[in-house]
Design a protein around this motif. Sequence first.
Motif, PDB file in Angstrom:
ATOM      1  N   LEU A 121       0.814  -1.209   0.000  1.00  0.00           N
ATOM      2  CA  LEU A 121       0.000   0.000   0.000  1.00  0.00           C
ATOM      3  C   LEU A 121       0.850   1.262   0.000  1.00  0.00           C
ATOM      4  O   LEU A 121       0.525   2.245  -0.667  1.00  0.00           O
ATOM      5  CB  LEU A 121      -0.927   0.000   1.215  1.00  0.00           C
ATOM      6  N   SER A 122       1.940   1.260   0.767  1.00  0.00           N
ATOM      7  CA  SER A 122       2.796   2.444   0.847  1.00  0.00           C
ATOM      8  C   SER A 122       4.146   2.053   1.420  1.00  0.00           C
ATOM      9  O   SER A 122       4.226   1.348   2.426  1.00  0.00           O
ATOM     10  CB  SER A 122       2.140   3.509   1.733  1.00  0.00           C
ATOM     11  N   PHE A 123       5.222   2.500   0.784  1.00  0.00           N
ATOM     12  CA  PHE A 123       6.574   2.299   1.281  1.00  0.00           C
ATOM     13  C   PHE A 123       7.046   3.571   1.979  1.00  0.00           C
ATOM     14  O   PHE A 123       6.784   4.689   1.533  1.00  0.00           O
ATOM     15  CB  PHE A 123       7.541   1.963   0.146  1.00  0.00           C
ATOM     16  N   GLY A 124       7.755   3.395   3.086  1.00  0.00           N
ATOM     17  CA  GLY A 124       8.335   4.532   3.777  1.00  0.00           C
ATOM     18  C   GLY A 124       7.326   5.428   4.465  1.00  0.00           C
ATOM     19  O   GLY A 124       7.552   6.629   4.600  1.00  0.00           O
ATOM     20  N   ALA A 125       6.207   4.833   4.933  1.00  0.00           N
ATOM     21  CA  ALA A 125       5.246   5.626   5.703  1.00  0.00           C
ATOM     22  C   ALA A 125       5.866   5.996   7.051  1.00  0.00           C
ATOM     23  O   ALA A 125       6.771   5.313   7.545  1.00  0.00           O
ATOM     24  CB  ALA A 125       3.960   4.840   5.906  1.00  0.00           C
ATOM     25  N   LYS A 126       5.384   7.072   7.665  1.00  0.00           N
ATOM     26  CA  LYS A 126       5.923   7.525   8.943  1.00  0.00           C
ATOM     27  C   LYS A 126       4.799   7.791   9.937  1.00  0.00           C
ATOM     28  O   LYS A 126       3.693   8.163   9.548  1.00  0.00           O
ATOM     29  CB  LYS A 126       6.770   8.783   8.754  1.00  0.00           C
ATOM     30  N   SER A 127       5.120   7.575  11.206  1.00  0.00           N
ATOM     31  CA  SER A 127       4.140   7.796  12.264  1.00  0.00           C
ATOM     32  C   SER A 127       4.862   8.190  13.545  1.00  0.00           C
ATOM     33  O   SER A 127       5.990   7.753  13.802  1.00  0.00           O
ATOM     34  CB  SER A 127       3.315   6.531  12.511  1.00  0.00           C
ATOM     35  N   PHE A 128       4.202   9.016  14.335  1.00  0.00           N
ATOM     36  CA  PHE A 128       4.771   9.391  15.634  1.00  0.00           C
ATOM     37  C   PHE A 128       4.477   8.340  16.703  1.00  0.00           C
ATOM     38  O   PHE A 128       4.860   8.496  17.859  1.00  0.00           O
ATOM     39  CB  PHE A 128       4.244  10.756  16.100  1.00  0.00           C
ATOM     40  N   TYR A 129       3.808   7.259  16.326  1.00  0.00           N
ATOM     41  CA  TYR A 129       3.489   6.201  17.289  1.00  0.00           C
ATOM     42  C   TYR A 129       4.661   5.236  17.445  1.00  0.00           C
ATOM     43  O   TYR A 129       5.375   4.926  16.490  1.00  0.00           O
ATOM     44  CB  TYR A 129       2.254   5.425  16.852  1.00  0.00           C
ATOM     45  N   SER A 130       4.815   4.729  18.654  1.00  0.00           N
ATOM     46  CA  SER A 130       5.719   3.621  18.950  1.00  0.00           C
ATOM     47  C   SER A 130       4.878   2.360  19.157  1.00  0.00           C
ATOM     48  O   SER A 130       3.689   2.432  19.446  1.00  0.00           O
ATOM     49  CB  SER A 130       6.542   3.916  20.203  1.00  0.00           C
ATOM     50  N   GLY A 131       5.521   1.195  19.011  1.00  0.00           N
ATOM     51  CA  GLY A 131       4.781  -0.059  19.128  1.00  0.00           C
ATOM     52  C   GLY A 131       4.140  -0.478  17.824  1.00  0.00           C
ATOM     53  O   GLY A 131       3.193  -1.270  17.829  1.00  0.00           O
ATOM     54  N   ILE A 132       4.655   0.050  16.715  1.00  0.00           N
ATOM     55  CA  ILE A 132       4.084  -0.279  15.406  1.00  0.00           C
ATOM     56  C   ILE A 132       4.238  -1.780  15.142  1.00  0.00           C
ATOM     57  O   ILE A 132       5.312  -2.350  15.318  1.00  0.00           O
ATOM     58  CB  ILE A 132       4.778   0.543  14.302  1.00  0.00           C
TER      59      ILE A 132
END
Length: 326
Positions: free
Chosen positions: A110-121
């Motif tokens: 679906l998407s490469f290199g997505a980013k998130s401020f969440y930990s525990g991904i």
Amino acid sequence: MKNRSLLLATALLLLPAAGALAADDADVSGSVELGIRAVDDQDNSAKFQEYRDVDDGVFGSLNLDYFKGSYYFGVDGKNIGLDDQSYLFKGGSFGQFDYSIFYDEIPHNLSFGAKSFYSGIGTNMLTINVDPDNQAAWNSFDYSVDRKKYGAEVSASLGSPFFIDVGVSREEKDGLKPLGTGSFSGQVEMPEPVDYETDDLTIAGGFGSTEIMFKVSGMISSFDNDNKFISWTNPFTSSTEVNTLPPDNDYGKIGANLTWRNLPMMSSLLVNGSYSNISNDFSLNQLNMSAPSGLNQTTFDGDVSYATFSASLVSRPIDQLNTRLF
């Protein structure tokens, strides 16, 4: 990578077997293809690889067909060593029985290199350990779900005109997909963990002749999700919130159909009927949170059933008239 190496080695081991079969008084044909591929910038576009694996490395394909008398056997392997590989082993004796064993693997990128401020991904417990406004500190990951399906099918003649078919399969899905949630205080996108298993059992049997065909079939399916909920920190309120995810459920279906030809007035009768049921149960205890006040129960049972029936009589009482009653 371990699965790729194992499947590639298995395919290559079939080559000496093909030579042994050819030594017998049988008809054997087949082909083998091996290649090495180098691709540049393939990880820059998930759309380019949405349902396929275009990556560096070794890959191949295999085809083998063996016939001797009424017996046959075949092997078909595609994209060996890649994430979109598939294998089919089939065989049987004409007019008596058939069998097949299959394995199919396909990615959904679906998407490469997505980013998130969440930990525990990758888990169902998402927390915030960085400043959401500092994008340089965000975690990087891929939105991708890998699907693997494997199983076997057997069809046998129980003495003409009777027959029976049996099939079993398992489908596994693993990865991450985006989940949009939130409230009037603000919308949030988070990586939802995908860890699904679906087991299916199908059975069908009946008899067939030039005039009458009757078949009864049944199916049992069980869906299991290792993550019943996802707990996440709301970046706007700093509170912990919980969303439910697809629940475990059980599905069953039984059906029958009849086709009767050569009736009076050149008529044919078709009758179909089925009954299906899907059920599940859910407890608030699975959410790892206290139940809201005012509830008179914390366990809920879902149960939905469907019943269908149809019949159609097609006739031609005279040459210039066709009728249909349904």
